[in-house]
Motif scaffolding. Structure first.
Motif, PDB file in Angstrom:
ATOM      1  N   GLU A 361       2.315  -1.254   4.829  1.00 10.55           N
ATOM      2  CA  GLU A 361       2.849   0.093   5.024  1.00 10.55           C
ATOM      3  C   GLU A 361       3.466   0.663   3.757  1.00 10.55           C
ATOM      4  OE1 GLU A 361       2.212   1.687   7.692  1.00 10.55           O
ATOM      5  OE2 GLU A 361       1.290  -0.062   8.643  1.00 10.55           O
ATOM      6  N   GLY A 362       3.414  -0.093   2.669  1.00  5.90           N
ATOM      7  CA  GLY A 362       3.952   0.393   1.405  1.00  5.90           C
ATOM      8  C   GLY A 362       5.434   0.154   1.226  1.00  5.90           C
ATOM      9  N   ARG A 363       6.045  -0.667   2.069  1.00  2.17           N
ATOM     10  CA  ARG A 363       7.478  -0.972   1.932  1.00  2.17           C
ATOM     11  C   ARG A 363       7.633  -2.185   1.016  1.00  2.17           C
ATOM     12  NH1 ARG A 363       6.922   0.137   7.533  1.00  2.17           N
ATOM     13  NH2 ARG A 363       6.558  -2.087   7.855  1.00  2.17           N
ATOM     14  N   GLU A 385      12.258   1.248   0.947  1.00  7.47           N
ATOM     15  CA  GLU A 385      12.142   2.409   0.079  1.00  7.47           C
ATOM     16  C   GLU A 385      13.421   2.630  -0.715  1.00  7.47           C
ATOM     17  OE1 GLU A 385      10.956   5.815   2.331  1.00  7.47           O
ATOM     18  OE2 GLU A 385       8.836   5.206   2.374  1.00  7.47           O
ATOM     19  N   ARG A 400       7.600   9.809  -3.669  1.00  8.42           N
ATOM     20  CA  ARG A 400       7.421   9.374  -2.281  1.00  8.42           C
ATOM     21  C   ARG A 400       6.080   9.869  -1.730  1.00  8.42           C
ATOM     22  NH1 ARG A 400      11.523  11.501  -0.455  1.00  8.42           N
ATOM     23  NH2 ARG A 400      12.959   9.711  -0.238  1.00  8.42           N
ATOM     24  N   ASN A 401       5.753  11.149  -1.970  1.00  7.14           N
ATOM     25  CA  ASN A 401       4.516  11.714  -1.430  1.00  7.14           C
ATOM     26  C   ASN A 401       3.273  11.069  -2.063  1.00  7.14           C
ATOM     27  OD1 ASN A 401       6.056  13.430   0.151  1.00  7.14           O
ATOM     28  ND2 ASN A 401       6.014  15.095  -1.345  1.00  7.14           N
ATOM     29  N   TRP A 403       3.058   8.128  -3.460  1.00 11.95           N
ATOM     30  CA  TRP A 403       2.954   6.724  -3.041  1.00 11.95           C
ATOM     31  C   TRP A 403       2.422   6.620  -1.616  1.00 11.95           C
ATOM     32  CZ3 TRP A 403       2.188   2.062  -4.258  1.00 11.95           C
ATOM     33  CH2 TRP A 403       2.589   0.994  -3.454  1.00 11.95           C
ATOM     34  N   ARG A 404       2.941   7.440  -0.704  1.00  5.49           N
ATOM     35  CA  ARG A 404       2.482   7.390   0.683  1.00  5.49           C
ATOM     36  C   ARG A 404       1.021   7.813   0.800  1.00  5.49           C
ATOM     37  NH1 ARG A 404       7.702   9.908   4.003  1.00  5.49           N
ATOM     38  NH2 ARG A 404       9.100   8.122   3.652  1.00  5.49           N
ATOM     39  N   GLU A 405       0.605   8.780   0.008  1.00  4.82           N
ATOM     40  CA  GLU A 405      -0.792   9.205   0.043  1.00  4.82           C
ATOM     41  C   GLU A 405      -1.707   8.096  -0.454  1.00  4.82           C
ATOM     42  OE1 GLU A 405      -3.667  12.728  -1.832  1.00  4.82           O
ATOM     43  OE2 GLU A 405      -1.505  12.727  -2.184  1.00  4.82           O
TER      44      GLU A 405
END
Length: 859
Positions: A361-363, A385, A400-401, A403-405
């Protein structure tokens, strides 16, 4: 007959009843063997060594020693006599079954050995298939029913009885109407005074069902034993006191201890020689819970430790079963993984970069110590995060945007941001991350690994370089402007003098020298600005379908002075048929001009230079050959790089041979922009050189209507009114004198205010306006001119400036200029501009469409 001579009693037990039926039974077998020997003395089958894995079963008379004990506690003589008496008085009476605990159907019989007659009770007669009176059976008939293999044993058991010990036990198979039955006899032989056997009385039990059950149980037990022995895991059955321990073959195979080793010694002492380890193993095996695995390393026969994980569980009878798994390979792998992890962590804590890993999940689930040393934050605060808190507030949302993308799309990431350091200052960092996919689970979301590098010095250096590049561009622009400004009046003076007929040879020579040198300086300035545009990627083309002959004509005309100055013999070879290509004719002519000038520069006086056009399928090749100095092999590799120069010479005949080293680099880049390439070939110094330009061909263009020819310039009657505005008086006066000599009415102004005053008083056909004036620049002057009443009158507004970059041209177009000319303005450019102005004046619909012309090409 002595005891040794008497035949042994028959044993009708299943072969699986042998005491070695459990090859994995270790301790506890000795007790089972003792019970077996005791039963053998009673002429019955010995009991099988019971196992702790057996489920509880119904007792079997023939196989349970406790049943024999209960029977032997009674007087065999009284029991047999009572049965015989009841049978004699009432043949139909049923014998009491309590003697055998009701475990199997029983009946009584009496065999008179003198008359060979048998008497049975009702149950016996029914079992033997006789009439109810039972008087027709003889001993011979009875023995005929006994299985042939069991007859001798039955006879021997009876014959073995003595007056001192008249009882006997026997088991045999008997043929009956319902099929073969297994009979268990407990009887007594009566003797007369002389010691001769006269009668046999017995209590018989039909144990067929028990024998069958025991055989089935034995088969199931054998299957279970076989399964246990085939298991790769170790199985151990033990009591709570660890006095009876049994293991399977896998345990002997893995540890190397044989059955005899474990029978002679305490196996726990062999497996765990240290008392402390042995007590720990005892506690684990006896008190461990089911499903709980505990590592209990065990000593093998060679003295090596074997990694084993044990789990134990209770059995219904209070004993325990334990399962052991050889985990040596697993523990070895775990140790290797632990070593690799220690190595990774050591590397991760040593490198100067910030290293991190995240879940699917990218954490973030790991961040090395470099992050915490850099930011001064507490260890662990960057997980999840939390690392975003250390970023500059203006960079957090974007980071943040992005990385999440990247996590959502599963693609690699490259991100720059400012990170707050422990001293409170922000530094630039760049993170690079990529997904880590599992080849065994291609559909699973990947985890991530990334690294962040401190690029603050790189960013600062790049900003400094960009600033230096910007200043360089400004310097080149200013340099071009400042050099073109003094060149403009010189160029105008030359053009003005060339409009008159020069009779003095020396004066004509002087004018020619000034003309050639100003053109050379103008070409050097163009090259310097062109290479700046190439480096910045701002050199653009205006391609159209053009005949190569047109391009060659322009290039030869531009190089004619260079070729004629040193009396070179020039040869031109062009096919008669037209050959077309999509190109910017001015830029392509510049390429050929540079190559021809380069050939002229390095070819001695009277040498040969040739330009040949070769048509190939889909390709057009232009060859420029010379027999000049040639090119060294080491120089050919870098010949088309910027500032690369050939051999410098001190001779100045025909001009310097060094130049700026820009011509060939510019020619190569322009050719690449046309989709082509330049190749060079030379045998070496003194052998001349051949430059070949390869360009893609195209089809002939569609026929177009010929453009309208420019009307003849008006005569000195002053039909065209021209206003020249420039704060450089020499430039303004020189351009005005040239225009006057060309037959036009010209006015000059040296400021924007003067220009506005003149434009408001009379009609103007053409305004030539300098851009870099002090009080009011040309852009503002142009806007005000367009805002006056003159905007409704046909007027052509042309910018004349030393700045020729695109940004300046765009500003000029936005300010209202129709044309943009770069200083110095040639006579040809002025003539074209006057034609355009005449055409604008002849129309009634307003000014001409915006366009550009002049010496400098588009940027």
């Amino acid at each position: 007959m002595t005891q040794a001579e008497r035949p042994s009693s028959p044993i009708l037990a299943d072969p699986a009843d042998r005491t070695d039926a459990w090859p994995w039974a270790l301790r506890g077998d000795r007790r089972a063997c003792t019970a077996g020997r005791r039963c053998a003395r009673l002429a019955v089958a010995p009991p099988r060594a019971s196992t702790l894995l057996d489920p509880p079963a119904r007792p079997v008379v023939a196989l349970r020693p406790q049943v024999y004990g209960a029977l032997m506690n009674l007087s065999a003589e009284s029991r047999c006599a009572g049965v015989a008496q009841r049978a004699a008085s009432d043949p139909r009476a049923e014998p009491a079954g309590a003697l055998v605990d009701g475990a199997a159907p029983t009946f009584g019989l009496e065999w008179d050995l003198r008359t060979d007659q048998l008497r049975h009770d009702t149950a016996g007669a029914r079992a033997l298939g006789l009439e109810t009176d039972g008087n027709g059976e003889t001993g011979a008939d009875f023995l005929a029913r006994v299985h042939p293999a069991d007859r001798a044993g039955l006879r021997a058991a009876i014959a073995a009885a003595t007056p001192a010990k008249p009882t006997f036990c026997a088991r045999y198979r008997l043929e009956a109407p319902a099929g073969q039955r297994v009979i268990q006899d407990q009887g007594r032989v009566r003797f007369d005074a002389a010691g001769s056997a006269i009668a046999v009385t017995s209590v018989s039990a039909d144990v067929t069902a028990d024998v069958a059950a025991h055989a089935d149980h034995s088969r199931r037990l054998d299957l279970l034993v076989d399964v246990m022995d085939r298991l790769p895991a170790m199985v151990m059955v033990l009591d709570t006191e660890l006095a009876d321990v049994r293991v399977n073959r896998s345990m002997s195979r893995i540890l190397g201890w044989s059955r005899f080793d474990l029978e002679e010694q305490d196996p726990l002492s062999l497996w765990w020689p240290q008392p402390r380890l042995r007590e720990h193993a005892r506690a684990t095996l006896v008190h461990g819970g089911a499903g709980t695995w505990t590592d209990l390393p065990m000593m093998d026969h060679d003295g090596n430790w074997v990694d084993v994980a044990w789990s134990s569980a209770s059995l219904p009878d209070g004993r325990r079963v334990a399962l052991g798994i050889d985990v040596r390979e697993q523990r070895c792998t775990e140790r290797r993984l632990a070593a690799l992890e220690r190595r990774f962590r050591t590397m991760a804590e040593t490198v100067p970069d910030i290293l991190f890993t995240t879940d699917a999940e990218g954490r973030a689930d790991y961040v090395n110590d470099r992050f915490y040393r850099t930011t001064g934050l507490q260890p662990g605060s960057a997980l999840g995060e939390g690392w975003l808190d250390a970023l500059h507030p203006d960079d957090r949302a974007n980071a943040r945007n992005v990385w999440r993308e990247a996590v959502a799309q599963g693609r690699s990431l490259r991100l720059r941001y400012r990170l707050r350091c422990a001293d409170g200052a922000y530094r630039w960092w760049e993170s690079r991350a990529r997904p880590i996919t599992d080849p065994d689970s291609p559909d699973a979301k990947p985890a991530w690994f990334g690294a962040a590098s401190d690029i603050d010095e790189l960013v600062c250096t790049r900003e400094a370089l960009e600033e230096a590049d910007r200043q360089k561009d400004e310097f080149l622009a200013i340099l071009g402007h400042e050099l073109r400004n003094p060149m403009a009046p010189v160029r105008n003076a030359v053009d003005l003098m060339q409009t008159h007929r020069l009779t003095e040879p020396q004066l004509a020579w002087a004018v020619g020298v000034i003309d050639r040198q100003t053109r050379q300086m103008d070409r050097l300035l163009d090259d310097l600005l062109d290479v700046s545009r190439i480096i910045r990627g701002k050199l653009h083309l205006s391609p159209r379908v053009v005949d190569i002959a047109e391009v060659i004509s322009q290039a030869v005309d531009a190089s004619r002075q260079q070729l004629e100055a040193r009396a070179h013999q020039f040869q031109l070879d062009v096919p008669d048929a037209p050959l077309y290509l999509a190109a910017d004719p001015a830029r392509l002519a510049q390429v050929l001009t540079n190559l021809l000038n380069n050939a002229a520069k390095y070819t001695p006086e009277g040498g040969h230079i040739a330009l040949q056009v070769e048509a190939r399928p889909g390709t057009l090749v232009l060859h420029v050959r010379d027999d000049g100095d040639g090119i060294d092999a080491d120089l050919r590799a870098s010949l088309f790089r910027t500032f690369t120069q050939g051999q410098r010479r001190l001779e100045r005949t025909g001009g310097s041979k060094s130049g700026l080293g820009l011509g060939l680099a510019i020619a190569a880049r322009i050719t690449e922009l046309h989709g082509g390439r330049i190749e060079v070939d030379s045998p070496g110094p003194g052998g001349g050189a051949t430059f070949s330009v390869y360009l893609p061909r195209t089809d002939a263009p569609a026929p177009e209507r010929a453009p309208a020819q420019c009307a003849e310039a008006p005569a000195a009657s002053g039909e065209l009114s021209v206003l020249v505005v420039d704060d450089n008086r020499d430039a303004a006066d020189g351009l005005a004198m040239l225009l006057t000599a060309m037959g036009h009415r010209v006015q000059t102004c040296h400021s924007g205010a003067e220009a506005l005053a003149v434009a408001g008083g009379e009609r103007l056909h053409l305004v030539l306006l300098d851009l870099g004036m002090d009080d009011m620049d040309g852009f503002e002057t142009a806007r005000r001119l367009r805002a006056t009443d003159a905007v409704g009158r046909p007027m052509l507004l042309a910018a004349v400036s030393g700045y020729g970059d695109n940004r300046t041209r765009e500003r000029a177009r936005a300010a209202g200029f129709d044309r943009h000319l770069t200083k110095p303005v040639s006579r040809e450019a002025l003539a074209q501009l006057l034609c355009d102005a005449a055409a604008v004046g002849a129309r009634e619909d307003g000014p001409a469409d915006s366009g550009e012309t002049g010496q400098g090409g588009p940027e």
